[in-house]
Design a protein around this motif. Structure first.
Motif, PDB file in Angstrom:
ATOM      1  N   LEU A  59      23.618 -28.048 -77.438  1.00 28.17           N
ATOM      2  CA  LEU A  59      25.046 -28.357 -77.298  1.00 28.17           C
ATOM      3  C   LEU A  59      25.914 -27.436 -78.145  1.00 28.17           C
ATOM      4  CD1 LEU A  59      25.003 -32.248 -77.225  1.00 28.17           C
ATOM      5  CD2 LEU A  59      25.562 -30.691 -75.354  1.00 28.17           C
ATOM      6  N   VAL A  60      25.476 -27.168 -79.366  1.00 28.03           N
ATOM      7  CA  VAL A  60      26.246 -26.279 -80.244  1.00 28.03           C
ATOM      8  C   VAL A  60      26.334 -24.887 -79.638  1.00 28.03           C
ATOM      9  CG1 VAL A  60      26.189 -25.101 -82.489  1.00 28.03           C
ATOM     10  CG2 VAL A  60      25.841 -27.573 -82.354  1.00 28.03           C
ATOM     11  N   LEU A  61      25.235 -24.401 -79.067  1.00 27.52           N
ATOM     12  CA  LEU A  61      25.260 -23.081 -78.430  1.00 27.52           C
ATOM     13  C   LEU A  61      26.255 -23.046 -77.274  1.00 27.52           C
ATOM     14  CD1 LEU A  61      21.509 -21.998 -78.385  1.00 27.52           C
ATOM     15  CD2 LEU A  61      23.390 -20.868 -79.562  1.00 27.52           C
ATOM     16  N   PHE A  62      26.240 -24.059 -76.420  1.00 25.51           N
ATOM     17  CA  PHE A  62      27.183 -24.096 -75.296  1.00 25.51           C
ATOM     18  C   PHE A  62      28.633 -24.137 -75.780  1.00 25.51           C
ATOM     19  CE2 PHE A  62      23.908 -25.602 -72.179  1.00 25.51           C
ATOM     20  CZ  PHE A  62      24.128 -24.606 -71.247  1.00 25.51           C
ATOM     21  N   VAL A  63      28.914 -25.002 -76.721  1.00 28.60           N
ATOM     22  CA  VAL A  63      30.292 -25.146 -77.195  1.00 28.60           C
ATOM     23  C   VAL A  63      30.764 -23.867 -77.887  1.00 28.60           C
ATOM     24  CG1 VAL A  63      31.759 -26.390 -78.830  1.00 28.60           C
ATOM     25  CG2 VAL A  63      30.214 -27.652 -77.332  1.00 28.60           C
ATOM     26  N   LEU A  64      29.930 -23.317 -78.752  1.00 30.52           N
ATOM     27  CA  LEU A  64      30.321 -22.078 -79.427  1.00 30.52           C
ATOM     28  C   LEU A  64      30.472 -20.917 -78.450  1.00 30.52           C
ATOM     29  CD1 LEU A  64      28.271 -22.033 -82.749  1.00 30.52           C
ATOM     30  CD2 LEU A  64      30.746 -22.235 -82.465  1.00 30.52           C
ATOM     31  N   ALA A  65      29.593 -20.870 -77.461  1.00 26.78           N
ATOM     32  CA  ALA A  65      29.651 -19.766 -76.500  1.00 26.78           C
ATOM     33  C   ALA A  65      30.982 -19.743 -75.763  1.00 26.78           C
ATOM     34  CB  ALA A  65      28.499 -19.874 -75.509  1.00 26.78           C
ATOM     35  N   THR A  96      32.018 -11.597 -73.700  1.00 27.34           N
ATOM     36  CA  THR A  96      31.574 -12.436 -72.588  1.00 27.34           C
ATOM     37  C   THR A  96      30.060 -12.339 -72.411  1.00 27.34           C
ATOM     38  OG1 THR A  96      33.679 -12.042 -71.506  1.00 27.34           O
ATOM     39  CG2 THR A  96      31.922 -12.943 -70.153  1.00 27.34           C
ATOM     40  N   GLU A  97      29.515 -11.145 -72.598  1.00 23.91           N
ATOM     41  CA  GLU A  97      28.071 -10.968 -72.437  1.00 23.91           C
ATOM     42  C   GLU A  97      27.297 -11.798 -73.459  1.00 23.91           C
ATOM     43  OE1 GLU A  97      30.194  -8.394 -72.738  1.00 23.91           O
ATOM     44  OE2 GLU A  97      30.211  -7.604 -70.697  1.00 23.91           O
ATOM     45  N   ALA A  98      27.768 -11.823 -74.680  1.00 23.55           N
ATOM     46  CA  ALA A  98      27.101 -12.619 -75.716  1.00 23.55           C
ATOM     47  C   ALA A  98      27.205 -14.110 -75.388  1.00 23.55           C
ATOM     48  CB  ALA A  98      27.715 -12.339 -77.081  1.00 23.55           C
ATOM     49  N   ALA A  99      28.345 -14.539 -74.856  1.00 23.28           N
ATOM     50  CA  ALA A  99      28.515 -15.946 -74.487  1.00 23.28           C
ATOM     51  C   ALA A  99      27.553 -16.323 -73.368  1.00 23.28           C
ATOM     52  CB  ALA A  99      29.956 -16.212 -74.073  1.00 23.28           C
ATOM     53  N   VAL A 100      27.400 -15.463 -72.392  1.00 19.73           N
ATOM     54  CA  VAL A 100      26.461 -15.728 -71.295  1.00 19.73           C
ATOM     55  C   VAL A 100      25.033 -15.745 -71.834  1.00 19.73           C
ATOM     56  CG1 VAL A 100      25.515 -14.802 -69.142  1.00 19.73           C
ATOM     57  CG2 VAL A 100      27.987 -14.844 -69.497  1.00 19.73           C
ATOM     58  N   GLY A 101      24.707 -14.838 -72.738  1.00 19.97           N
ATOM     59  CA  GLY A 101      23.376 -14.824 -73.352  1.00 19.97           C
ATOM     60  C   GLY A 101      23.094 -16.096 -74.126  1.00 19.97           C
ATOM     61  N   MET A 102      24.098 -16.574 -74.844  1.00 15.86           N
ATOM     62  CA  MET A 102      23.927 -17.828 -75.579  1.00 15.86           C
ATOM     63  C   MET A 102      23.697 -18.990 -74.615  1.00 15.86           C
ATOM     64  SD  MET A 102      26.806 -17.410 -78.561  1.00 15.86           S
ATOM     65  CE  MET A 102      26.643 -19.061 -79.196  1.00 15.86           C
ATOM     66  N   CYS A 103      24.382 -18.988 -73.497  1.00 17.84           N
ATOM     67  CA  CYS A 103      24.196 -20.057 -72.504  1.00 17.84           C
ATOM     68  C   CYS A 103      22.811 -19.986 -71.867  1.00 17.84           C
ATOM     69  CB  CYS A 103      25.279 -19.989 -71.438  1.00 17.84           C
ATOM     70  SG  CYS A 103      26.850 -20.607 -72.032  1.00 17.84           S
ATOM     71  N   VAL A 104      22.307 -18.792 -71.657  1.00 15.12           N
ATOM     72  CA  VAL A 104      20.948 -18.656 -71.107  1.00 15.12           C
ATOM     73  C   VAL A 104      19.928 -19.214 -72.097  1.00 15.12           C
ATOM     74  CG1 VAL A 104      19.175 -16.968 -70.467  1.00 15.12           C
ATOM     75  CG2 VAL A 104      21.498 -16.725 -69.585  1.00 15.12           C
ATOM     76  N   VAL A 105      20.100 -18.911 -73.370  1.00 14.27           N
ATOM     77  CA  VAL A 105      19.204 -19.460 -74.389  1.00 14.27           C
ATOM     78  C   VAL A 105      19.333 -20.978 -74.429  1.00 14.27           C
ATOM     79  CG1 VAL A 105      18.742 -19.562 -76.867  1.00 14.27           C
ATOM     80  CG2 VAL A 105      19.143 -17.360 -75.768  1.00 14.27           C
TER      81      VAL A 105
END
Length: 86
Positions: free
Chosen positions: A17-23, A32-41
């Motif tokens: 949840l923290v990864l999604f919210v922070l992303a 944007t690429e880092a946010a998408v990468g965080m969502c994939v993780v």
């Protein structure tokens, strides 16, 4: 054992949840690429959390729990090398 698995499960899901919210609240403004990468993780964490939470511990008896049939229970206990208190 159960409490440790439950705590680990909630820690993994909290991390997800923290990864999604922070992303999408913070990181997307920078990259944007880092946010998408965080969502994939974050997307990969829930299956791992479910596996961790449902893993059989060394002292857990799930499928061979006492059935109520004394002969069958004795047979399973003999196979497991356990002695049931009488």
């Amino acid at each position: 054992m159960y409490a440790r698995r439950r705590h680990l499960y909630f820690a993994l899901m909290g991390t997800c949840l923290v990864l999604f919210v922070l992303a999408w609240a913070v990181v997307r403004l920078v990259s944007t690429e880092a946010a998408v990468g965080m969502c994939v993780v974050a997307m990969l964490i829930p299956p791992v959390a479910a596996i961790v939470a449902n893993r059989r511990g060394p002292d857990d008896r799930w499928w061979d729990a006492p059935s109520g049939d004394p002969r069958s229970d004795e047979w399973w206990d003999e196979l497991d090398g356990r002695k049931r208190p009488r």
